[in-house]
Write an enzyme that holds these catalytic residues in place. Structure first.
Site, short mmCIF file in Angstrom:
data_model
loop_
_atom_site.label_atom_id
_atom_site.label_comp_id
_atom_site.label_asym_id
_atom_site.label_seq_id
_atom_site.Cartn_x
_atom_site.Cartn_y
_atom_site.Cartn_z
CG HIS A 214 31.44 -12.05 71.93
ND1 HIS A 214 32.11 -13.24 72.05
CD2 HIS A 214 31.67 -11.36 73.09
CE1 HIS A 214 32.75 -13.27 73.22
NE2 HIS A 214 32.49 -12.14 73.86
CG ASP B 12 43.06 -11.95 73.88
OD1 ASP B 12 42.94 -11.10 74.76
OD2 ASP B 12 42.33 -12.96 73.79
NE ARG C 297 43.42 -8.23 80.92
CZ ARG C 297 42.32 -8.56 80.26
NH1 ARG C 297 42.40 -9.21 79.12
NH2 ARG C 297 41.14 -8.26 80.76
CB SER D 155 40.62 -9.49 75.77
OG SER D 155 40.56 -10.89 75.82
CE LYS E 194 38.82 -14.18 72.78
NZ LYS E 194 39.57 -13.31 73.69
#
Length: 434
Positions: free
Chosen positions: A82, A161, A168, A183, A187
């Site tokens: 990621h 999330d 947010r 967050s 995922k």
């Protein structure tokens, strides 16, 4: 249990229990807890922070708020990567085939992008016919056969999330490290991989502008992953200028294909090999990083990595002709050169401004409803440390229309010069393993 008591407790700096965190996430996801109370708790977390145990519990609660992807039918140790985002970050298209070429399965769920360019899925759709809407069976079968598949996010992954992020964004609580880490990791953990390598960007084109903040985020995410049973490491890489030379969609696919065929684009090649080497070590394909790096480097040279990419494209319905001949990828109608107005050395390239220039061209989305133009984008001809003469081409804009003044202005704002020679920025700052 009352939400007001949980807000009061965190406001005063106390540690929340598992029961309190799950009460909040479950209630907010179902709509039983109103936005104003969720906002109050988010702000309290911003000011008071969370200890690692709390952050891990918050992440796990968000994972448990929806579905998780079962990848148990995929043979071998599944590893995912990621990136926290950046300008010109086409690393997935290089790392996936590289890792697959070493026999390690990569089963990646990706999304579309908001911002300067499309997301991973948008960029892959630059390839004619490429199908990202795979069934679960197709997805798993492709990974078992070819060791690589990338599909659009399906199902109801981490719905808590999604709700919290939207809140947010409008309550000035986006910057909280525990909330960012939770967050991202919720995922990733819901996506079913066995191990995770994180590429945490730092610099002008990154979400985290300073090395200190980037390191804090990296450590928080690594701690979450390891605490929740997924071996996780993070690489902190530089984003003080775009990665590689291409920014856009089709042109990023073109540059990725070039790397897979042995092109020596230093920053993009080096970072891709770094990430891929760590992924293969985590998966157990190699016992040490040095051996992994050397073998993967050979796979760039001997064609194995490029062949993995070709198999991946064919398996997902893509027209392989546009990979074998990248000039058949979508092409822009106009090519506009932005030239240097002085002699000197490039001392700074504000990556965020280059990203904005790309979005003005149509390479990205300002809202979810916007359409991506896969053909448009930016080619950088000069990067930090390069010498330039007045009149040299700094950047070529690939545009859908002849009048692209907003993008031209953004490029001019991005480039800064020095009369003295400038060193290239450090590419990889740190590797965080625990």
């Amino acid at each position: 249990m009352r939400m007001v008591d949980i807000i009061h407790k965190k406001r005063n700096g106390s540690e929340l229990t598992k029961e309190e965190i799950y009460f909040f996430i479950d209630g907010y996801t179902k709509g039983d807890i109103p936005d104003y109370q969720a906002s109050a708790l988010m702000m309290a977390i911003c000011f008071q922070g969370m200890v690692p145990r709390e952050t891990a519990l918050l992440t796990k609660a968000m994972v448990d708020s929806g579905e998780t992807i079962d990848l148990s039918r995929i043979k071998g140790h599944k590893v995912d990567k990621h990136s926290t985002g950046g300008v010109g970050d086409k690393v997935t298209f290089i790392v996936g085939p590289l890792v697959a070429s070493a026999g390690v399965p990569v089963a990646k769920m990706s999304g579309r992008g908001l911002g300067h360019t499309g997301g991973t899925i948008d960029k892959l759709e630059s390839i004619e016919g490429f199908n990202i809407e795979l069934t679960k069976e197709q997805f798993i079968d492709n990974v078992n056969k070819y060791k690589l598949s990338v599909a659009g996010q399906t199902g109801n992954l981490a719905p808590a999330d999604k709700k919290l992020y939207a809140l947010r964004d409008v309550t000035a609580t986006v910057e909280s490290i525990p909330l960012i880490a939770g967050s991202i990791m919720s995922k990733k953990l819901a996506s079913g991989a066995d191990s995770i390598v994180l590429d945490v960007k730092t610099g002008s084109g990154a979400f985290m502008k300073t090395l200190e903040d980037s390191e804090s985020l990296a450590k928080e995410m690594v701690a979450i992953g390891n605490r929740l049973g997924k071996k996780t490491i993070a690489i902190i890489s530089d984003m003080n200028q775009p990665l590689g030379f291409e920014v856009g969609n089709a042109n990023e696919i073109k540059e990725a294909a070039a790397i897979l065929q042995g092109a020596k684009i230093h920053d993009l090649r080096t970072l891709s090999l770094e990430i891929a080497a760590h992924m293969t070590v985590l998966a157990g394909a190699f016992s040490d990083y040095k051996k992994a790096y050397e073998t993967l480097e050979q796979n760039l040279e001997n064609g194995k990595a490029f062949e993995s990419f070709r198999q991946f494209v064919i398996a997902q319905g893509g027209n392989i002709e546009v990979i074998d001949d990248v000039d058949k990828l979508p092409q822009a109608a106009y090519h506009i050169d932005v030239k240097a107005e002085m002699d000197g050395y490039v001392s700074e390239i504000d990556a965020e401004s280059i990203g904005a220039a790309a979005m003005y061209l149509g390479a990205g989305r300002a809202t979810k409803e916007d359409h991506i133009n896969h053909a448009v984008g930016i080619t950088l001809n000069k990067k930090i440390g390069d010498q330039v003469k007045k009149g040299d081409v700094l950047v070529t804009l690939h545009a859908a229309r002849e009048n692209s003044e907003n993008s031209i202005q953004k490029v001019k704002e991005a480039y800064h010069f020095s009369r003295n020679q400038v060193k290239q920025p450090v590419l990889i700052h740190k590797v965080i393993k625990d």
